[in-house]
Design an enzyme around this catalytic site. Structure first.
Site, PDB file in Angstrom:
ATOM      1  N   ASN A  59       0.835  -1.211   0.000  1.00  0.00           N
ATOM      2  CA  ASN A  59       0.000   0.000   0.000  1.00  0.00           C
ATOM      3  C   ASN A  59       0.865   1.255   0.000  1.00  0.00           C
ATOM      4  OD1 ASN A  59       0.677  -0.805   2.665  1.00  0.00           O
ATOM      5  ND2 ASN A  59      -0.978   0.382   3.543  1.00  0.00           N
ATOM      6  N   ASN A  62      -0.764   8.656   0.801  1.00  0.00           N
ATOM      7  CA  ASN A  62      -0.428  10.011   0.371  1.00  0.00           C
ATOM      8  C   ASN A  62      -1.007  11.006   1.375  1.00  0.00           C
ATOM      9  OD1 ASN A  62      -0.932  12.606  -1.331  1.00  0.00           O
ATOM     10  ND2 ASN A  62       0.441  11.365  -2.578  1.00  0.00           N
ATOM     11  N   GLU A  72      -3.056  -4.589  -3.088  1.00  0.00           N
ATOM     12  CA  GLU A  72      -3.568  -5.518  -4.099  1.00  0.00           C
ATOM     13  C   GLU A  72      -3.568  -4.867  -5.482  1.00  0.00           C
ATOM     14  OE1 GLU A  72      -4.815  -4.736  -1.182  1.00  0.00           O
ATOM     15  OE2 GLU A  72      -6.271  -6.205  -0.450  1.00  0.00           O
TER      16      GLU A  72
HETATM   17  N1  THU Z   1      -5.339  -1.374   2.439  1.00  0.00           N
HETATM   18  C1  THU Z   1      -4.815  -2.217   1.488  1.00  0.00           C
HETATM   19  O1  THU Z   1      -3.681  -2.041   1.047  1.00  0.00           O
HETATM   20  N2  THU Z   1      -5.590  -3.238   1.053  1.00  0.00           N
HETATM   21  C2  THU Z   1      -6.872  -3.499   1.478  1.00  0.00           C
HETATM   22  O2  THU Z   1      -7.518  -4.390   0.969  1.00  0.00           O
HETATM   23  C3  THU Z   1      -7.436  -2.694   2.571  1.00  0.00           C
HETATM   24  C4  THU Z   1      -6.663  -1.523   3.009  1.00  0.00           C
HETATM   25  C5  THU Z   1      -4.517  -0.250   2.897  1.00  0.00           C
HETATM   26  C6  THU Z   1      -5.038   1.106   2.493  1.00  0.00           C
HETATM   27  C7  THU Z   1      -4.418   1.984   3.543  1.00  0.00           C
HETATM   28  O3  THU Z   1      -3.091   2.331   3.127  1.00  0.00           O
HETATM   29  C8  THU Z   1      -4.308   1.094   4.768  1.00  0.00           C
HETATM   30  O4  THU Z   1      -4.467  -0.230   4.309  1.00  0.00           O
HETATM   31  C9  THU Z   1      -5.343   1.379   5.834  1.00  0.00           C
HETATM   32  O5  THU Z   1      -6.618   1.395   5.319  1.00  0.00           O
END
Ligand code: THU
Length: 156
Positions: A59, A62, A72
């Protein structure tokens, strides 16, 4: 209408095939590339392509929050841009937070389910989801589309 989601649950990564364990290790490695100073919630993802190639993602947040993107979608977009036209057979997703004492795997958010759904429509074959934790608890869903029934698609 009744919607049924089938999954298999495991308490250890060792209960999975070697291939799946490798994919999980790749996803765990990608936790280190997470940029998540706002949530302090790291997510790592790894996709296995039908030709055996593995791509990872994490993830990327920003300061303008909506600009952030989930692990994902980073992994899927990397695969489709770096290995165009090659189908994805499975995706492993793992996360880590401050405490790291969680026992339940992360379920992908709605936007990521939509992105995965688009990918299965393009490749016309199912994608296996391996949702796991650092401690080993794992849920395997053999067709990611099961997580987004009645989805919006081009047909609509
Ligand atoms: N996040 C993901 O990378 N994948 C998901 O399926 C759910 C949430 C990330 C987004 C954000 O950077 C952090 O988790 C908290 O929501």
């Amino acid at each position: 209408m009744k919607i049924i989601i089938e999954s298999n649950e495991y308490s250890s990564h060792k209960d999975l095939s070697e291939k799946d364990q490798d994919l999980i290790s790749f996803a765990i490695k990608h936790l280190n590339t997470s940029h998540s100073p706002y949530s302090n919630f790291k997510v790592g993802a790894a996709v296995r392509l039908q030709n055996g190639k593995i791509w990872g993602g994490s993830n990327q947040e920003n300061s303008s929050f909506p600009v952030g993107i989930c692990a994902e979608r980073v992994a899927i977009s990397t695969a489709s841009s770096q290995s165009p036209g090659i189908s994805i057979s499975s995706i492993a997703i793992v996360y880590s937070d401050h405490e790291n004492n969680h026992n339940s795997p992360l379920a992908p958010c709605g936007m990521c389910r939509q992105a995965i759904r688009e990918q299965t429509l393009i490749q016309k074959s199912p994608i296996k989801l391996i949702l796991t934790t650092l401690h080993g608890q794992t849920m395997v869903i053999s067709d990611a589309d099961d997580l987004l029934p009645l989805s919006f698609t081009l047909k609509n």
